[in-house]
Design an enzyme around this catalytic site. Sequence first.
Site, mmCIF file in Angstrom:
data_model
loop_
_atom_site.group_PDB
_atom_site.id
_atom_site.type_symbol
_atom_site.label_atom_id
_atom_site.label_comp_id
_atom_site.label_asym_id
_atom_site.label_seq_id
_atom_site.Cartn_x
_atom_site.Cartn_y
_atom_site.Cartn_z
ATOM 1 N N ASN A 201 2.781 4.486 -1.908
ATOM 2 C CA ASN A 201 1.474 4.381 -1.259
ATOM 3 C C ASN A 201 0.601 5.515 -1.766
ATOM 4 O O ASN A 201 1.110 6.615 -2.035
ATOM 5 C CB ASN A 201 1.664 4.481 0.262
ATOM 6 C CG ASN A 201 0.440 4.047 1.017
ATOM 7 O OD1 ASN A 201 -0.553 4.758 1.095
ATOM 8 N ND2 ASN A 201 0.506 2.860 1.576
ATOM 9 N N ALA A 202 -0.705 5.264 -1.858
ATOM 10 C CA ALA A 202 -1.638 6.305 -2.297
ATOM 11 C C ALA A 202 -1.544 7.523 -1.374
ATOM 12 O O ALA A 202 -1.718 8.663 -1.812
ATOM 13 C CB ALA A 202 -3.055 5.762 -2.323
ATOM 14 N N TYR B 213 0.959 9.424 -0.218
ATOM 15 C CA TYR B 213 2.361 9.494 -0.685
ATOM 16 C C TYR B 213 3.449 9.381 0.394
ATOM 17 O O TYR B 213 4.386 8.603 0.234
ATOM 18 C CB TYR B 213 2.586 10.777 -1.496
ATOM 19 C CG TYR B 213 1.890 10.805 -2.841
ATOM 20 C CD1 TYR B 213 1.146 9.723 -3.317
ATOM 21 C CD2 TYR B 213 1.962 11.936 -3.646
ATOM 22 C CE1 TYR B 213 0.506 9.757 -4.533
ATOM 23 C CE2 TYR B 213 1.327 11.983 -4.884
ATOM 24 C CZ TYR B 213 0.600 10.889 -5.323
ATOM 25 O OH TYR B 213 -0.023 10.943 -6.538
ATOM 26 N N CYS C 176 11.730 4.650 0.345
ATOM 27 C CA CYS C 176 12.755 4.480 -0.700
ATOM 28 C C CYS C 176 13.392 3.082 -0.620
ATOM 29 O O CYS C 176 13.449 2.470 0.444
ATOM 30 C CB CYS C 176 13.868 5.503 -0.513
ATOM 31 S SG CYS C 176 13.373 7.199 -0.757
ATOM 32 N N GLU D 233 16.541 2.248 -0.777
ATOM 33 C CA GLU D 233 17.740 2.166 0.071
ATOM 34 C C GLU D 233 17.359 1.877 1.520
ATOM 35 O O GLU D 233 17.965 1.045 2.195
ATOM 36 C CB GLU D 233 18.524 3.489 0.037
ATOM 37 C CG GLU D 233 19.082 3.868 -1.318
ATOM 38 C CD GLU D 233 18.128 4.705 -2.162
ATOM 39 O OE1 GLU D 233 16.907 4.465 -2.097
ATOM 40 O OE2 GLU D 233 18.611 5.569 -2.901
ATOM 41 N N CYS E 78 18.225 10.141 -1.826
ATOM 42 C CA CYS E 78 17.609 11.347 -1.251
ATOM 43 C C CYS E 78 18.224 11.644 0.122
ATOM 44 O O CYS E 78 18.965 10.825 0.684
ATOM 45 C CB CYS E 78 16.102 11.156 -1.128
ATOM 46 S SG CYS E 78 15.618 10.103 0.254
HETATM 47 N N1 THU Z 1 13.251 6.946 -4.287
HETATM 48 C C1 THU Z 1 14.051 5.962 -3.806
HETATM 49 O O1 THU Z 1 13.663 4.792 -3.747
HETATM 50 N N2 THU Z 1 15.284 6.305 -3.400
HETATM 51 C C2 THU Z 1 15.788 7.571 -3.392
HETATM 52 O O2 THU Z 1 16.832 7.819 -2.825
HETATM 53 C C3 THU Z 1 15.057 8.621 -4.099
HETATM 54 C C4 THU Z 1 13.651 8.332 -4.395
HETATM 55 C C5 THU Z 1 11.886 6.593 -4.681
HETATM 56 C C6 THU Z 1 10.810 7.182 -3.796
HETATM 57 C C7 THU Z 1 9.642 7.214 -4.736
HETATM 58 O O3 THU Z 1 9.000 5.956 -4.696
HETATM 59 C C8 THU Z 1 10.249 7.411 -6.096
HETATM 60 O O4 THU Z 1 11.621 7.062 -5.971
HETATM 61 C C9 THU Z 1 10.144 8.814 -6.633
HETATM 62 O O5 THU Z 1 10.627 9.755 -5.737
#
Ligand code: THU
Length: 162
Positions: free
Chosen positions: A65-66, A68, A73, A75, A112
């Site tokens: 999203n703009a 942020y 994520c 998952e 993450c």
């Molecule tokens: N991202 C994920 O989809 N999963 C994670 O566990 C780490 C990060 C995404 C979030 C964001 O859209 C992009 O990766 C860069 O951080």
Amino acid sequence: MIEKTIITTVYEYNSVAELEKEDQELVKKAKEITHNSYAPYSHFHVGAALILENGKIITGTNQENAAYPSGLCAERVAIFWANSQYPDIAVKTIAIAVKTNTGFLKSPAPPCGSCRQVLLETETRFKTPIKIILAGNEKIQLIKNAKSLLPINFDENFLKKA
Ligand code: THU
């Protein structure tokens, strides 16, 4: 002072062919779904594919999203969708793959902290370990449960009154 050592076991493979058939299928689906990722800012296209105990496969991608922090994520998109549709069915395995402008990552990217927290809650909620497969093109890592990825964690017990 007491020193405590926490050991996390990670199983590494060079090829997806070394995985069980069901896990191979999840890796394939995680890779395919990266196509649907909405990542115009990071260009880091993440795909997640999970299988429930009833055999249903659910996929998700990161949605940016703009503004942020409003994004989510892959998952968590997959897990929240699964838990919304099937609130009584445990998540058995989740596979994660990442595609960038140069193709799929050779070495896999781990989830993450927030995704680990959600994986752990889901694992605890259904009392079933969630197998996590991090799929790189040249290295695949398999972790047998979410607790291993977040050994010192916050959970519901801290919310209970003393
Ligand atoms: N991202 C994920 O989809 N999963 C994670 O566990 C780490 C990060 C995404 C979030 C964001 O859209 C992009 O990766 C860069 O951080």
